[in-house]
Design a protein around this motif. Structure first.
Motif, PDB file in Angstrom:
ATOM      1  N   SER A  34      38.633  28.246  29.932  1.00  0.00           N
ATOM      2  CA  SER A  34      37.672  27.669  28.994  1.00  0.00           C
ATOM      3  C   SER A  34      37.475  26.183  29.251  1.00  0.00           C
ATOM      4  O   SER A  34      36.412  25.622  28.941  1.00  0.00           O
ATOM      5  CB  SER A  34      38.125  27.896  27.550  1.00  0.00           C
ATOM      6  OG  SER A  34      39.397  27.304  27.321  1.00  0.00           O
ATOM      7  N   SER A  35      38.486  25.532  29.843  1.00  0.00           N
ATOM      8  CA  SER A  35      38.380  24.104  30.165  1.00  0.00           C
ATOM      9  C   SER A  35      37.291  23.836  31.199  1.00  0.00           C
ATOM     10  O   SER A  35      36.803  22.704  31.310  1.00  0.00           O
ATOM     11  CB  SER A  35      39.722  23.578  30.695  1.00  0.00           C
ATOM     12  OG  SER A  35      40.734  23.695  29.718  1.00  0.00           O
ATOM     13  N   LEU A  36      36.907  24.854  31.968  1.00  0.00           N
ATOM     14  CA  LEU A  36      35.876  24.678  32.985  1.00  0.00           C
ATOM     15  C   LEU A  36      34.495  24.442  32.385  1.00  0.00           C
ATOM     16  O   LEU A  36      33.556  24.094  33.091  1.00  0.00           O
ATOM     17  CB  LEU A  36      35.814  25.907  33.896  1.00  0.00           C
ATOM     18  CG  LEU A  36      37.033  26.126  34.802  1.00  0.00           C
ATOM     19  CD1 LEU A  36      36.947  27.485  35.476  1.00  0.00           C
ATOM     20  CD2 LEU A  36      37.125  25.022  35.838  1.00  0.00           C
ATOM     21  N   PHE A  37      34.385  24.645  31.076  1.00  0.00           N
ATOM     22  CA  PHE A  37      33.111  24.427  30.409  1.00  0.00           C
ATOM     23  C   PHE A  37      33.055  23.059  29.733  1.00  0.00           C
ATOM     24  O   PHE A  37      32.149  22.786  28.942  1.00  0.00           O
ATOM     25  CB  PHE A  37      32.852  25.552  29.411  1.00  0.00           C
ATOM     26  CG  PHE A  37      32.730  26.897  30.075  1.00  0.00           C
ATOM     27  CD1 PHE A  37      31.502  27.380  30.488  1.00  0.00           C
ATOM     28  CD2 PHE A  37      33.864  27.671  30.325  1.00  0.00           C
ATOM     29  CE1 PHE A  37      31.392  28.603  31.126  1.00  0.00           C
ATOM     30  CE2 PHE A  37      33.759  28.905  30.958  1.00  0.00           C
ATOM     31  CZ  PHE A  37      32.525  29.362  31.362  1.00  0.00           C
ATOM     32  N   SER A  38      34.032  22.212  30.061  1.00  0.00           N
ATOM     33  CA  SER A  38      34.031  20.825  29.612  1.00  0.00           C
ATOM     34  C   SER A  38      33.479  19.947  30.723  1.00  0.00           C
ATOM     35  O   SER A  38      33.567  20.282  31.907  1.00  0.00           O
ATOM     36  CB  SER A  38      35.455  20.370  29.258  1.00  0.00           C
ATOM     37  OG  SER A  38      35.999  21.183  28.247  1.00  0.00           O
ATOM     38  N   ASP A  82      33.162  17.266  33.535  1.00  0.00           N
ATOM     39  CA  ASP A  82      34.028  16.598  34.513  1.00  0.00           C
ATOM     40  C   ASP A  82      35.482  17.063  34.440  1.00  0.00           C
ATOM     41  O   ASP A  82      36.416  16.267  34.507  1.00  0.00           O
ATOM     42  CB  ASP A  82      33.966  15.074  34.332  1.00  0.00           C
ATOM     43  CG  ASP A  82      32.569  14.531  34.561  1.00  0.00           C
ATOM     44  OD1 ASP A  82      31.844  15.125  35.379  1.00  0.00           O
ATOM     45  OD2 ASP A  82      32.213  13.531  33.927  1.00  0.00           O
ATOM     46  N   GLN A  83      35.681  18.359  34.316  1.00  0.00           N
ATOM     47  CA  GLN A  83      37.035  18.898  34.273  1.00  0.00           C
ATOM     48  C   GLN A  83      37.669  18.862  35.662  1.00  0.00           C
ATOM     49  O   GLN A  83      37.030  19.202  36.654  1.00  0.00           O
ATOM     50  CB  GLN A  83      37.014  20.349  33.770  1.00  0.00           C
ATOM     51  CG  GLN A  83      38.364  21.032  33.766  1.00  0.00           C
ATOM     52  CD  GLN A  83      39.374  20.334  32.880  1.00  0.00           C
ATOM     53  OE1 GLN A  83      39.084  20.016  31.749  1.00  0.00           O
ATOM     54  NE2 GLN A  83      40.560  20.096  33.410  1.00  0.00           N
ATOM     55  N   ILE A 138      39.530  20.552  38.130  1.00  0.00           N
ATOM     56  CA  ILE A 138      39.849  21.962  38.313  1.00  0.00           C
ATOM     57  C   ILE A 138      41.239  22.166  38.905  1.00  0.00           C
ATOM     58  O   ILE A 138      41.942  23.117  38.533  1.00  0.00           O
ATOM     59  CB  ILE A 138      38.780  22.632  39.206  1.00  0.00           C
ATOM     60  CG1 ILE A 138      37.444  22.619  38.481  1.00  0.00           C
ATOM     61  CG2 ILE A 138      39.174  24.054  39.565  1.00  0.00           C
ATOM     62  CD1 ILE A 138      36.325  23.285  39.251  1.00  0.00           C
ATOM     63  N   LYS A 139      41.648  21.308  39.807  1.00  0.00           N
ATOM     64  CA  LYS A 139      42.920  21.522  40.488  1.00  0.00           C
ATOM     65  C   LYS A 139      44.094  21.573  39.513  1.00  0.00           C
ATOM     66  O   LYS A 139      45.113  22.217  39.792  1.00  0.00           O
ATOM     67  CB  LYS A 139      43.141  20.438  41.539  1.00  0.00           C
ATOM     68  CG  LYS A 139      42.197  20.561  42.736  1.00  0.00           C
ATOM     69  CD  LYS A 139      42.490  19.539  43.815  1.00  0.00           C
ATOM     70  CE  LYS A 139      41.566  19.710  45.009  1.00  0.00           C
ATOM     71  NZ  LYS A 139      41.833  18.735  46.088  1.00  0.00           N
ATOM     72  N   LYS A 140      43.960  20.923  38.372  1.00  0.00           N
ATOM     73  CA  LYS A 140      45.026  20.935  37.371  1.00  0.00           C
ATOM     74  C   LYS A 140      45.122  22.277  36.648  1.00  0.00           C
ATOM     75  O   LYS A 140      46.111  22.538  35.953  1.00  0.00           O
ATOM     76  CB  LYS A 140      44.802  19.815  36.355  1.00  0.00           C
ATOM     77  CG  LYS A 140      44.906  18.407  36.936  1.00  0.00           C
ATOM     78  CD  LYS A 140      44.705  17.366  35.855  1.00  0.00           C
ATOM     79  CE  LYS A 140      44.840  15.954  36.430  1.00  0.00           C
ATOM     80  NZ  LYS A 140      44.642  14.915  35.376  1.00  0.00           N
ATOM     81  N   LEU A 141      44.115  23.123  36.811  1.00  0.00           N
ATOM     82  CA  LEU A 141      44.083  24.410  36.125  1.00  0.00           C
ATOM     83  C   LEU A 141      44.583  25.560  36.992  1.00  0.00           C
ATOM     84  O   LEU A 141      44.771  26.671  36.501  1.00  0.00           O
ATOM     85  CB  LEU A 141      42.650  24.726  35.674  1.00  0.00           C
ATOM     86  CG  LEU A 141      41.959  23.693  34.779  1.00  0.00           C
ATOM     87  CD1 LEU A 141      40.520  24.119  34.509  1.00  0.00           C
ATOM     88  CD2 LEU A 141      42.718  23.505  33.470  1.00  0.00           C
ATOM     89  N   ILE A 142      44.790  25.311  38.261  1.00  0.00           N
ATOM     90  CA  ILE A 142      45.126  26.386  39.207  1.00  0.00           C
ATOM     91  C   ILE A 142      46.614  26.696  39.173  1.00  0.00           C
ATOM     92  O   ILE A 142      47.454  25.797  39.211  1.00  0.00           O
ATOM     93  CB  ILE A 142      44.704  25.983  40.630  1.00  0.00           C
ATOM     94  CG1 ILE A 142      43.182  25.819  40.697  1.00  0.00           C
ATOM     95  CG2 ILE A 142      45.168  27.020  41.653  1.00  0.00           C
ATOM     96  CD1 ILE A 142      42.676  25.259  42.006  1.00  0.00           C
ATOM     97  N   LEU A 198      32.366  23.297  39.512  1.00  0.00           N
ATOM     98  CA  LEU A 198      32.729  23.838  40.821  1.00  0.00           C
ATOM     99  C   LEU A 198      32.086  23.041  41.952  1.00  0.00           C
ATOM    100  O   LEU A 198      32.676  22.864  43.016  1.00  0.00           O
ATOM    101  CB  LEU A 198      32.300  25.306  40.918  1.00  0.00           C
ATOM    102  CG  LEU A 198      33.088  26.300  40.062  1.00  0.00           C
ATOM    103  CD1 LEU A 198      32.514  27.701  40.225  1.00  0.00           C
ATOM    104  CD2 LEU A 198      34.563  26.299  40.416  1.00  0.00           C
ATOM    105  N   SER A 199      30.891  22.514  41.718  1.00  0.00           N
ATOM    106  CA  SER A 199      30.167  21.784  42.760  1.00  0.00           C
ATOM    107  C   SER A 199      30.808  20.441  43.080  1.00  0.00           C
ATOM    108  O   SER A 199      30.765  19.987  44.223  1.00  0.00           O
ATOM    109  CB  SER A 199      28.711  21.554  42.319  1.00  0.00           C
ATOM    110  OG  SER A 199      28.041  22.774  42.141  1.00  0.00           O
ATOM    111  N   PHE A 200      31.412  19.815  42.082  1.00  0.00           N
ATOM    112  CA  PHE A 200      31.934  18.470  42.282  1.00  0.00           C
ATOM    113  C   PHE A 200      33.421  18.456  42.610  1.00  0.00           C
ATOM    114  O   PHE A 200      34.074  17.432  42.540  1.00  0.00           O
ATOM    115  CB  PHE A 200      31.682  17.614  41.040  1.00  0.00           C
ATOM    116  CG  PHE A 200      30.230  17.367  40.791  1.00  0.00           C
ATOM    117  CD1 PHE A 200      29.427  16.816  41.777  1.00  0.00           C
ATOM    118  CD2 PHE A 200      29.653  17.684  39.582  1.00  0.00           C
ATOM    119  CE1 PHE A 200      28.078  16.593  41.558  1.00  0.00           C
ATOM    120  CE2 PHE A 200      28.302  17.452  39.355  1.00  0.00           C
ATOM    121  CZ  PHE A 200      27.507  16.908  40.338  1.00  0.00           C
ATOM    122  N   THR A 201      33.941  19.580  42.977  1.00  0.00           N
ATOM    123  CA  THR A 201      35.372  19.677  43.250  1.00  0.00           C
ATOM    124  C   THR A 201      35.613  20.155  44.674  1.00  0.00           C
ATOM    125  O   THR A 201      34.987  21.107  45.131  1.00  0.00           O
ATOM    126  CB  THR A 201      36.054  20.658  42.265  1.00  0.00           C
ATOM    127  OG1 THR A 201      35.822  20.199  40.932  1.00  0.00           O
ATOM    128  CG2 THR A 201      37.554  20.717  42.514  1.00  0.00           C
TER     129      THR A 201
END
Length: 258
Positions: free
Chosen positions: A58-62, A64-65, A67-71, A106-109
């Motif tokens: 759900s954090s992916l819908f914030s 400038d999240q 992403i690497k911290k969620l994996i 996803l595009s900015f990561t």
């Protein structure tokens, strides 16, 4: 990096089974795979025995999240996951209907993965639409039951809408006949109907009904680990080969070298 959404609004269509076991089969071929579990039921997260520690997709819908911290790691080789939780159930109530937020994150990561596989909920709501906007390809598992075909037509209407308004590069990777029971005429009739309607977009690989496949989630193992010589394991290895050929354009004779 190719982003593939596994989607079908019909429940019980082997969607999560396709996500987990296709990812494991691609990982077996040394590709690096990231699953993003977007289903509030979190079945892929449980199946792969992922330690969530409060992390949720759900954090992916914030905005400038990171992403690497969620994996987190999974029990399958070369497969990581961004886990799901019940937090996804309240997502549409707490955010504005921005259908491009997931795509933007996803595009900015910089993600060091060959494939990102999105497991979507069995609805055509906010989360699934975000997934369709973010992905390059959609793979549609279809159980060989007549009601599944009705769900596919509704999904195609949504895909057409997304292609026109948000993601002109979205394309159908294929339809996967799943839970195919060779003993029933009905299953064969539905498979023939699928081929008549969608032609060469129907994957050559058929996922057969298999008791080992039904047991695998209870042991939190992919079918490739739980029953590596089973028909189901062979089916998902074949599906991985077909996906590779369609996306990477690898010749069939070179697949054995991957």
């Amino acid at each position: 990096m190719k982003i593939i959404a596994i989607a079908n609004q019909k429940g019980g269509c082997a969607k999560t089974s396709t996500v987990v076991n296709l990812a494991a089969a691609l990982g077996e071929k040394k590709f690096k795979i990231l699953i993003i579990d977007l289903d509030p039921q979190a079945n892929a997260t449980f199946w792969l025995n992922a330690e969530t520690n409060g992390i949720c997709s759900s954090s992916l819908f914030s905005i400038d999240q990171k992403i690497k911290k969620l994996i987190v790691n999974t029990s399958a080789n070369s497969v990581d996951i961004i886990p799901a939780s019940e937090k996804l159930s309240d997502l549409t109530l707490s955010v504005s209907p921005n259908f491009e937020q997931l795509k933007q994150n996803l595009s900015f990561t910089e993600l060091n993965y060959d494939f990102v596989i999105l497991d979507t909920p069995p609805t055509l709501g906010f989360i699934t639409q975000n997934a369709l906007v973010a992905c390059h390809k959609i793979l549609i598992p279809v159980t060989t039951h007549i009601l599944s075909l009705a769900g596919v037509y509704q999904l195609m209407q949504k895909v057409s809408f997304i292609q026109v308004k948000y993601n002109k590069n979205l394309s159908i990777l294929g339809y996967v006949a799943s839970r195919f029971d060779t003993r029933t005429r009905h299953a064969k009739d539905v498979l023939n109907s699928l081929i008549e309607n969608f032609g060469d977009k129907v994957m050559e690989t058929i996922i057969h009904e298999n008791i080992r496949l039904a047991e695998a989630p209870s042991f939190q193992k992919s079918i490739l680990e739980y029953a590596p010589t089973s028909q189901a394991a062979r089916d998902y290895r074949d599906l991985a080969d077909e996906v590779i050929k369609k996306i990477i354009n690898v010749n069939a004779q070179n697949l054995s070298q991957i």
